[in-house]
Motif scaffolding. Sequence first.
Motif, PDB file in Angstrom:
ATOM      1  N   PRO A   1       0.987  -1.242   0.233  1.00  0.00           N
ATOM      2  CA  PRO A   1       0.252   0.285  -0.038  1.00  0.00           C
ATOM      3  C   PRO A   1       0.729   1.356   0.059  1.00  0.00           C
ATOM      4  O   PRO A   1       2.069   1.343   0.124  1.00  0.00           O
ATOM      5  N   THR A   2      -0.060   2.413  -0.712  1.00  0.00           N
ATOM      6  CA  THR A   2       0.974   3.781  -0.238  1.00  0.00           C
ATOM      7  C   THR A   2       1.483   4.234   1.243  1.00  0.00           C
ATOM      8  O   THR A   2       0.480   4.197   1.584  1.00  0.00           O
ATOM      9  N   LYS A   3       2.272   4.639   1.330  1.00  0.00           N
ATOM     10  CA  LYS A   3       3.280   4.761   2.611  1.00  0.00           C
ATOM     11  C   LYS A   3       2.652   6.088   2.885  1.00  0.00           C
ATOM     12  O   LYS A   3       1.721   6.146   3.726  1.00  0.00           O
ATOM     13  N   ALA A   4       2.264   7.408   2.218  1.00  0.00           N
ATOM     14  CA  ALA A   4       2.129   8.203   3.021  1.00  0.00           C
ATOM     15  C   ALA A   4       1.160   9.336   1.403  1.00  0.00           C
ATOM     16  O   ALA A   4       1.534   9.972   0.967  1.00  0.00           O
ATOM     17  N   PRO A   5      -0.722   8.378   1.665  1.00  0.00           N
ATOM     18  CA  PRO A   5      -1.338   8.629  -0.091  1.00  0.00           C
ATOM     19  C   PRO A   5      -1.448   9.985  -0.011  1.00  0.00           C
ATOM     20  O   PRO A   5      -1.439  10.788  -0.708  1.00  0.00           O
ATOM     21  N   ALA A   6      -1.689  11.100   1.525  1.00  0.00           N
ATOM     22  CA  ALA A   6      -1.962  12.238   1.401  1.00  0.00           C
ATOM     23  C   ALA A   6      -1.445  12.985   0.280  1.00  0.00           C
ATOM     24  O   ALA A   6      -1.504  14.482   0.376  1.00  0.00           O
ATOM     25  N   SER A   7       0.205  12.725   0.654  1.00  0.00           N
ATOM     26  CA  SER A   7       1.164  13.576   0.125  1.00  0.00           C
ATOM     27  C   SER A   7       1.250  13.396  -1.897  1.00  0.00           C
ATOM     28  O   SER A   7       2.271  14.392  -2.631  1.00  0.00           O
TER      29      SER A   7
ATOM     30  N   ALA B   1     -20.084  13.324  -4.391  1.00  0.00           N
ATOM     31  CA  ALA B   1     -18.743  13.779  -4.005  1.00  0.00           C
ATOM     32  C   ALA B   1     -18.266  13.809  -3.344  1.00  0.00           C
ATOM     33  O   ALA B   1     -17.997  13.908  -1.803  1.00  0.00           O
ATOM     34  N   ASN B   2     -16.506  15.098  -3.663  1.00  0.00           N
ATOM     35  CA  ASN B   2     -15.627  15.078  -2.222  1.00  0.00           C
ATOM     36  C   ASN B   2     -15.482  13.737  -1.688  1.00  0.00           C
ATOM     37  O   ASN B   2     -15.271  14.136  -0.706  1.00  0.00           O
ATOM     38  N   THR B   3     -14.847  12.892  -2.177  1.00  0.00           N
ATOM     39  CA  THR B   3     -14.446  11.447  -1.235  1.00  0.00           C
ATOM     40  C   THR B   3     -13.193  11.380  -2.156  1.00  0.00           C
ATOM     41  O   THR B   3     -12.809  11.378  -3.358  1.00  0.00           O
ATOM     42  N   MET B   4     -12.497  11.259  -1.219  1.00  0.00           N
ATOM     43  CA  MET B   4     -10.861  10.884  -1.725  1.00  0.00           C
ATOM     44  C   MET B   4     -10.413   9.241  -2.305  1.00  0.00           C
ATOM     45  O   MET B   4     -10.989   8.708  -1.960  1.00  0.00           O
ATOM     46  N   VAL B   5     -10.206   9.195  -3.295  1.00  0.00           N
ATOM     47  CA  VAL B   5      -9.789   7.801  -3.797  1.00  0.00           C
ATOM     48  C   VAL B   5      -8.380   7.952  -4.037  1.00  0.00           C
ATOM     49  O   VAL B   5      -7.911   9.037  -4.812  1.00  0.00           O
TER      50      VAL B   5
ATOM     51  N   GLN C   1      -7.072  11.386  -5.587  1.00  0.00           N
ATOM     52  CA  GLN C   1      -7.844  13.062  -6.245  1.00  0.00           C
ATOM     53  C   GLN C   1      -9.350  12.307  -5.269  1.00  0.00           C
ATOM     54  O   GLN C   1      -9.619  11.639  -5.063  1.00  0.00           O
ATOM     55  N   THR C   2      -9.637  13.707  -5.786  1.00  0.00           N
ATOM     56  CA  THR C   2     -10.737  14.173  -4.902  1.00  0.00           C
ATOM     57  C   THR C   2     -12.052  13.862  -5.791  1.00  0.00           C
ATOM     58  O   THR C   2     -12.160  14.781  -7.211  1.00  0.00           O
ATOM     59  N   THR C   3     -13.255  13.079  -5.864  1.00  0.00           N
ATOM     60  CA  THR C   3     -14.361  13.055  -7.093  1.00  0.00           C
ATOM     61  C   THR C   3     -14.514  14.462  -6.823  1.00  0.00           C
ATOM     62  O   THR C   3     -15.550  15.388  -5.994  1.00  0.00           O
ATOM     63  N   ASP C   4     -15.295  14.646  -8.488  1.00  0.00           N
ATOM     64  CA  ASP C   4     -15.831  15.279  -8.929  1.00  0.00           C
ATOM     65  C   ASP C   4     -17.596  15.449  -8.393  1.00  0.00           C
ATOM     66  O   ASP C   4     -18.099  14.960  -7.214  1.00  0.00           O
ATOM     67  N   ALA C   5     -18.578  16.696  -9.370  1.00  0.00           N
ATOM     68  CA  ALA C   5     -19.985  16.367  -8.755  1.00  0.00           C
ATOM     69  C   ALA C   5     -20.598  15.249  -8.907  1.00  0.00           C
ATOM     70  O   ALA C   5     -21.557  14.924  -8.028  1.00  0.00           O
ATOM     71  N   ASN C   6     -19.941  14.628 -10.324  1.00  0.00           N
ATOM     72  CA  ASN C   6     -20.161  13.635 -10.698  1.00  0.00           C
ATOM     73  C   ASN C   6     -19.648  12.311 -10.151  1.00  0.00           C
ATOM     74  O   ASN C   6     -20.587  10.587 -10.006  1.00  0.00           O
TER      75      ASN C   6
ATOM     76  N   THR D   1      -3.573  -9.298 -13.886  1.00  0.00           N
ATOM     77  CA  THR D   1      -3.781  -7.570 -13.863  1.00  0.00           C
ATOM     78  C   THR D   1      -4.564  -6.865 -12.919  1.00  0.00           C
ATOM     79  O   THR D   1      -5.696  -7.089 -13.573  1.00  0.00           O
ATOM     80  N   HIS D   2      -3.948  -6.332 -11.933  1.00  0.00           N
ATOM     81  CA  HIS D   2      -5.027  -4.847 -11.263  1.00  0.00           C
ATOM     82  C   HIS D   2      -4.616  -3.629 -11.128  1.00  0.00           C
ATOM     83  O   HIS D   2      -3.358  -3.476 -11.195  1.00  0.00           O
ATOM     84  N   ILE D   3      -5.609  -3.332 -10.443  1.00  0.00           N
ATOM     85  CA  ILE D   3      -5.217  -2.191  -9.738  1.00  0.00           C
ATOM     86  C   ILE D   3      -5.555  -1.754  -8.697  1.00  0.00           C
ATOM     87  O   ILE D   3      -6.867  -2.216  -7.799  1.00  0.00           O
ATOM     88  N   HIS D   4      -5.254  -1.523  -7.759  1.00  0.00           N
ATOM     89  CA  HIS D   4      -5.925  -1.093  -6.443  1.00  0.00           C
ATOM     90  C   HIS D   4      -6.889   0.369  -6.162  1.00  0.00           C
ATOM     91  O   HIS D   4      -5.852   0.843  -6.348  1.00  0.00           O
ATOM     92  N   VAL D   5      -7.672   0.402  -4.915  1.00  0.00           N
ATOM     93  CA  VAL D   5      -8.289   1.319  -4.673  1.00  0.00           C
ATOM     94  C   VAL D   5      -8.527   1.401  -3.415  1.00  0.00           C
ATOM     95  O   VAL D   5      -9.080   0.476  -2.500  1.00  0.00           O
ATOM     96  N   HIS D   6      -8.397   2.508  -2.387  1.00  0.00           N
ATOM     97  CA  HIS D   6      -8.612   3.432  -1.609  1.00  0.00           C
ATOM     98  C   HIS D   6      -9.410   3.892  -1.283  1.00  0.00           C
ATOM     99  O   HIS D   6      -9.064   5.639  -1.514  1.00  0.00           O
ATOM    100  N   VAL D   7     -11.085   3.887  -0.805  1.00  0.00           N
ATOM    101  CA  VAL D   7     -11.352   5.073  -1.011  1.00  0.00           C
ATOM    102  C   VAL D   7     -11.868   6.057   0.656  1.00  0.00           C
ATOM    103  O   VAL D   7     -12.916   4.723   1.572  1.00  0.00           O
ATOM    104  N   TYR D   8     -11.546   7.398   0.159  1.00  0.00           N
ATOM    105  CA  TYR D   8     -12.293   8.034   2.282  1.00  0.00           C
ATOM    106  C   TYR D   8     -13.094   8.595   1.764  1.00  0.00           C
ATOM    107  O   TYR D   8     -13.271   9.592   0.613  1.00  0.00           O
ATOM    108  N   ASN D   9     -14.073   8.919   2.713  1.00  0.00           N
ATOM    109  CA  ASN D   9     -14.969  10.076   2.562  1.00  0.00           C
ATOM    110  C   ASN D   9     -14.027  11.752   2.723  1.00  0.00           C
ATOM    111  O   ASN D   9     -12.678  11.413   3.388  1.00  0.00           O
ATOM    112  N   SER D  10     -14.991  12.621   2.359  1.00  0.00           N
ATOM    113  CA  SER D  10     -13.895  14.211   2.869  1.00  0.00           C
ATOM    114  C   SER D  10     -13.726  14.142   3.977  1.00  0.00           C
ATOM    115  O   SER D  10     -12.056  15.072   4.763  1.00  0.00           O
TER     116      SER D  10
END
Length: 239
Positions: free
Chosen positions: A62-68, A99-103, A137-142, A160-169
Amino acid sequence: MERKNFLRSLIIGAASAPVFLDACKKDSSDSTASTETVSNTGSSSASNSCTVAPTETEGPFPTKAPASYVRSDITDGRSGYKTTVKITINSTSTCAALANTMVDIWHCDAEGNYSEYGGSGMQSTNYTSVHFLRGRQTTDANGVVTFTTIFPGWYSGRATHIHVHVYNSSGTSLKVTQIAFPEGTGSAVAIVNGYGKGLTGYTYNKSDNVFSDDSTGIEIATVTGSIAAGFELTKLINV
Protein backbone atom coordinates in the motif's frame (compact mmCIF):
# COMPACT_ATOMS: atom_id res chain seq x y z
CA MET A 1 -0.68 -10.98 0.01
CA GLU A 2 2.34 -13.06 -0.73
CA ARG A 3 3.89 -12.79 -4.15
CA LYS A 4 5.09 -16.36 -4.50
CA ASN A 5 7.74 -17.21 -7.04
CA PHE A 6 8.22 -13.51 -7.83
CA LEU A 7 11.98 -13.84 -8.29
CA ARG A 8 11.44 -16.70 -10.68
CA SER A 9 9.05 -14.60 -12.74
CA LEU A 10 11.61 -11.80 -12.97
CA ILE A 11 14.16 -14.20 -14.37
CA ILE A 12 11.68 -15.49 -16.94
CA GLY A 13 10.64 -11.94 -17.84
CA ALA A 14 14.25 -10.88 -18.34
CA ALA A 15 14.67 -13.49 -21.03
CA SER A 16 12.49 -11.51 -23.41
CA ALA A 17 13.17 -7.79 -23.73
CA PRO A 18 9.91 -5.85 -23.39
CA VAL A 19 9.27 -2.97 -25.77
CA PHE A 20 7.99 0.14 -23.92
CA LEU A 21 6.44 3.36 -25.12
CA ASP A 22 6.92 6.66 -23.38
CA ALA A 23 3.94 6.92 -21.05
CA CYS A 24 2.76 10.22 -22.56
CA LYS A 25 3.33 9.51 -26.26
CA LYS A 26 1.49 7.51 -28.89
CA ASP A 27 3.19 4.72 -30.80
CA SER A 28 3.73 5.64 -34.45
CA SER A 29 4.59 2.06 -35.37
CA ASP A 30 2.59 0.29 -38.07
CA SER A 31 2.71 -3.00 -36.18
CA THR A 32 -0.49 -4.97 -35.71
CA ALA A 33 -0.15 -4.84 -31.93
CA SER A 34 0.05 -1.05 -31.84
CA THR A 35 -3.09 -0.55 -33.92
CA GLU A 36 -5.19 -3.43 -32.65
CA THR A 37 -8.13 -2.14 -30.66
CA VAL A 38 -9.73 -3.78 -27.66
CA SER A 39 -12.68 -5.94 -28.69
CA ASN A 40 -13.97 -7.07 -25.30
CA THR A 41 -14.72 -4.99 -22.22
CA GLY A 42 -15.99 -5.41 -18.71
CA SER A 43 -19.32 -6.42 -17.25
CA SER A 44 -21.86 -3.66 -17.94
CA SER A 45 -24.58 -5.37 -15.91
CA ALA A 46 -22.48 -5.35 -12.78
CA SER A 47 -21.47 -1.72 -13.28
CA ASN A 48 -25.08 -0.56 -13.61
CA SER A 49 -26.21 -2.00 -10.28
CA CYS A 50 -25.94 -0.60 -6.76
CA THR A 51 -24.14 -3.69 -5.50
CA VAL A 52 -21.43 -2.80 -3.03
CA ALA A 53 -17.89 -3.38 -4.24
CA PRO A 54 -16.17 -6.37 -2.62
CA THR A 55 -13.72 -5.53 0.14
CA GLU A 56 -10.23 -6.75 -0.73
CA THR A 57 -6.79 -6.65 0.82
CA GLU A 58 -4.56 -3.62 0.32
CA GLY A 59 -1.87 -6.16 -0.47
CA PRO A 60 1.69 -6.03 0.77
CA PHE A 61 2.47 -2.73 -1.02
CA PRO A 62 0.00 0.00 0.00
CA THR A 63 0.99 3.65 -0.40
CA LYS A 64 2.89 4.69 2.70
CA ALA A 65 1.77 8.34 2.73
CA PRO A 66 -1.16 8.66 0.29
CA ALA A 67 -2.03 12.23 1.29
CA SER A 68 1.37 13.27 -0.08
CA TYR A 69 0.48 12.21 -3.63
CA VAL A 70 -2.48 14.37 -4.62
CA ARG A 71 -2.07 14.27 -8.40
CA SER A 72 -3.89 13.11 -11.50
CA ASP A 73 -0.82 12.07 -13.52
CA ILE A 74 0.80 9.26 -11.56
CA THR A 75 3.23 7.97 -14.21
CA ASP A 76 6.18 9.67 -12.48
CA GLY A 77 8.51 8.79 -15.33
CA ARG A 78 7.59 5.12 -15.73
CA SER A 79 7.56 3.80 -19.29
CA GLY A 80 4.55 1.93 -20.60
CA TYR A 81 1.37 2.21 -22.64
CA LYS A 82 -0.62 5.30 -21.70
CA THR A 83 -3.82 4.50 -19.82
CA THR A 84 -6.52 6.84 -18.55
CA VAL A 85 -8.33 5.55 -15.46
CA LYS A 86 -11.79 6.97 -14.73
CA ILE A 87 -13.42 5.79 -11.51
CA THR A 88 -16.92 6.74 -10.39
CA ILE A 89 -17.79 6.43 -6.70
CA ASN A 90 -21.46 5.89 -5.86
CA SER A 91 -23.34 5.37 -2.64
CA THR A 92 -24.96 1.95 -2.28
CA SER A 93 -27.75 3.42 -0.16
CA THR A 94 -28.86 5.97 -2.75
CA CYS A 95 -27.19 4.83 -6.01
CA ALA A 96 -26.12 8.47 -6.30
CA ALA A 97 -22.66 9.86 -6.99
CA LEU A 98 -20.47 10.68 -3.98
CA ALA A 99 -18.79 14.05 -4.41
CA ASN A 100 -15.77 15.19 -2.35
CA THR A 101 -14.64 11.61 -1.76
CA MET A 102 -10.93 10.82 -1.72
CA VAL A 103 -9.75 8.00 -3.98
CA ASP A 104 -6.26 6.50 -3.82
CA ILE A 105 -5.00 4.14 -6.50
CA TRP A 106 -1.72 2.27 -6.93
CA HIS A 107 -0.43 -0.54 -9.15
CA CYS A 108 2.75 -2.18 -10.39
CA ASP A 109 4.83 -0.96 -13.33
CA ALA A 110 5.32 -2.68 -16.68
CA GLU A 111 7.80 -5.12 -15.16
CA GLY A 112 5.57 -6.02 -12.21
CA ASN A 113 7.36 -3.90 -9.59
CA TYR A 114 5.87 -1.52 -7.01
CA SER A 115 7.36 1.76 -5.89
CA GLU A 116 8.13 2.41 -2.21
CA TYR A 117 9.18 -1.21 -1.68
CA GLY A 118 11.87 -3.68 -2.70
CA GLY A 119 15.18 -5.14 -1.75
CA SER A 120 13.52 -8.18 -0.21
CA GLY A 121 12.36 -11.66 -1.13
CA MET A 122 8.97 -10.33 -2.18
CA GLN A 123 10.49 -7.84 -4.64
CA SER A 124 14.17 -7.96 -5.38
CA THR A 125 14.37 -4.65 -7.25
CA ASN A 126 14.68 -1.84 -4.72
CA TYR A 127 12.28 1.04 -5.35
CA THR A 128 11.97 2.21 -1.75
CA SER A 129 12.97 5.80 -2.59
CA VAL A 130 10.54 6.44 -5.47
CA HIS A 131 6.76 6.80 -5.64
CA PHE A 132 5.63 6.02 -9.19
CA LEU A 133 2.12 4.82 -10.07
CA ARG A 134 0.51 6.06 -6.86
CA GLY A 135 -1.89 8.95 -6.49
CA ARG A 136 -4.91 10.53 -4.85
CA GLN A 137 -7.79 12.54 -6.29
CA THR A 138 -11.06 13.92 -4.89
CA THR A 139 -14.28 13.08 -6.73
CA ASP A 140 -16.11 15.85 -8.57
CA ALA A 141 -19.86 16.55 -8.45
CA ASN A 142 -20.43 13.43 -10.55
CA GLY A 143 -18.39 11.23 -8.23
CA VAL A 144 -15.60 10.89 -10.79
CA VAL A 145 -11.82 10.89 -10.48
CA THR A 146 -9.45 10.63 -13.44
CA PHE A 147 -5.85 9.43 -13.42
CA THR A 148 -3.23 9.28 -16.16
CA THR A 149 -1.01 6.24 -15.78
CA ILE A 150 0.43 3.30 -17.72
CA PHE A 151 -1.08 -0.10 -18.33
CA PRO A 152 -0.06 -2.32 -15.40
CA GLY A 153 2.27 -5.23 -15.96
CA TRP A 154 1.83 -8.57 -14.22
CA TYR A 155 3.76 -10.68 -11.76
CA SER A 156 3.61 -14.28 -10.66
CA GLY A 157 0.49 -15.26 -8.71
CA ARG A 158 -1.72 -12.30 -9.64
CA ALA A 159 -3.90 -11.19 -12.51
CA THR A 160 -3.51 -7.65 -13.84
CA HIS A 161 -5.08 -5.30 -11.29
CA ILE A 162 -5.28 -1.85 -9.72
CA HIS A 163 -5.66 -1.23 -5.99
CA VAL A 164 -8.23 1.32 -4.77
CA HIS A 165 -8.83 2.85 -1.34
CA VAL A 166 -11.80 5.20 -0.88
CA TYR A 167 -12.16 7.66 2.01
CA ASN A 168 -14.85 10.18 2.88
CA SER A 169 -14.00 13.89 3.09
CA SER A 170 -13.07 13.49 6.76
CA GLY A 171 -10.54 10.79 5.98
CA THR A 172 -12.57 7.83 7.23
CA SER A 173 -12.00 4.68 5.20
CA LEU A 174 -15.07 3.65 3.19
CA LYS A 175 -13.75 0.83 1.01
CA VAL A 176 -10.56 -1.01 0.11
CA THR A 177 -10.95 -2.94 -3.12
CA GLN A 178 -9.23 -3.91 -6.36
CA ILE A 179 -10.04 -3.53 -10.06
CA ALA A 180 -9.72 -6.49 -12.42
CA PHE A 181 -9.15 -6.33 -16.19
CA PRO A 182 -11.08 -8.13 -18.96
CA GLU A 183 -9.12 -11.05 -20.41
CA GLY A 184 -9.13 -13.26 -23.47
CA THR A 185 -8.61 -12.78 -27.20
CA GLY A 186 -8.81 -9.12 -28.19
CA SER A 187 -8.57 -7.83 -24.62
CA ALA A 188 -6.08 -5.16 -23.59
CA VAL A 189 -4.31 -7.76 -21.45
CA ALA A 190 -3.79 -9.91 -24.55
CA ILE A 191 -2.73 -6.98 -26.74
CA VAL A 192 -0.20 -5.66 -24.23
CA ASN A 193 1.04 -9.24 -23.81
CA GLY A 194 3.02 -8.56 -20.67
CA TYR A 195 5.07 -5.90 -22.45
CA GLY A 196 6.87 -8.59 -24.42
CA LYS A 197 7.11 -11.00 -21.49
CA GLY A 198 4.10 -12.88 -22.80
CA LEU A 199 1.36 -14.53 -20.75
CA THR A 200 3.00 -17.86 -20.05
CA GLY A 201 2.56 -18.35 -16.33
CA TYR A 202 0.01 -15.54 -16.11
CA THR A 203 -2.67 -15.96 -13.41
CA TYR A 204 -6.10 -15.31 -14.92
CA ASN A 205 -8.99 -13.78 -12.98
CA LYS A 206 -10.69 -17.12 -12.49
CA SER A 207 -7.59 -18.47 -10.71
CA ASP A 208 -6.58 -15.27 -8.94
CA ASN A 209 -6.93 -15.49 -5.16
CA VAL A 210 -8.63 -12.07 -5.08
CA PHE A 211 -10.89 -12.23 -8.14
CA SER A 212 -11.69 -15.95 -8.38
CA ASP A 213 -14.90 -15.60 -6.37
CA ASP A 214 -16.22 -12.73 -8.52
CA SER A 215 -18.86 -14.79 -10.35
CA THR A 216 -20.76 -11.74 -11.64
CA GLY A 217 -17.75 -9.78 -12.83
CA ILE A 218 -18.46 -6.84 -10.55
CA GLU A 219 -14.74 -6.20 -10.09
CA ILE A 220 -13.95 -6.20 -13.82
CA ALA A 221 -13.53 -2.79 -15.44
CA THR A 222 -14.42 -1.68 -18.94
CA VAL A 223 -11.25 -1.17 -21.00
CA THR A 224 -11.18 0.33 -24.50
CA GLY A 225 -8.55 1.69 -26.87
CA SER A 226 -5.29 0.48 -28.34
CA ILE A 227 -1.55 0.71 -27.83
CA ALA A 228 -1.30 3.49 -30.42
CA ALA A 229 -4.21 5.59 -29.15
CA GLY A 230 -3.86 4.68 -25.49
CA PHE A 231 -6.24 2.71 -23.31
CA GLU A 232 -9.13 3.99 -21.21
CA LEU A 233 -10.36 2.12 -18.15
CA THR A 234 -13.70 3.02 -16.59
CA LYS A 235 -15.07 1.56 -13.38
CA LEU A 236 -18.02 2.22 -11.09
CA ILE A 237 -17.32 1.43 -7.44
CA ASN A 238 -20.21 1.44 -5.00
CA VAL A 239 -19.32 2.03 -1.34
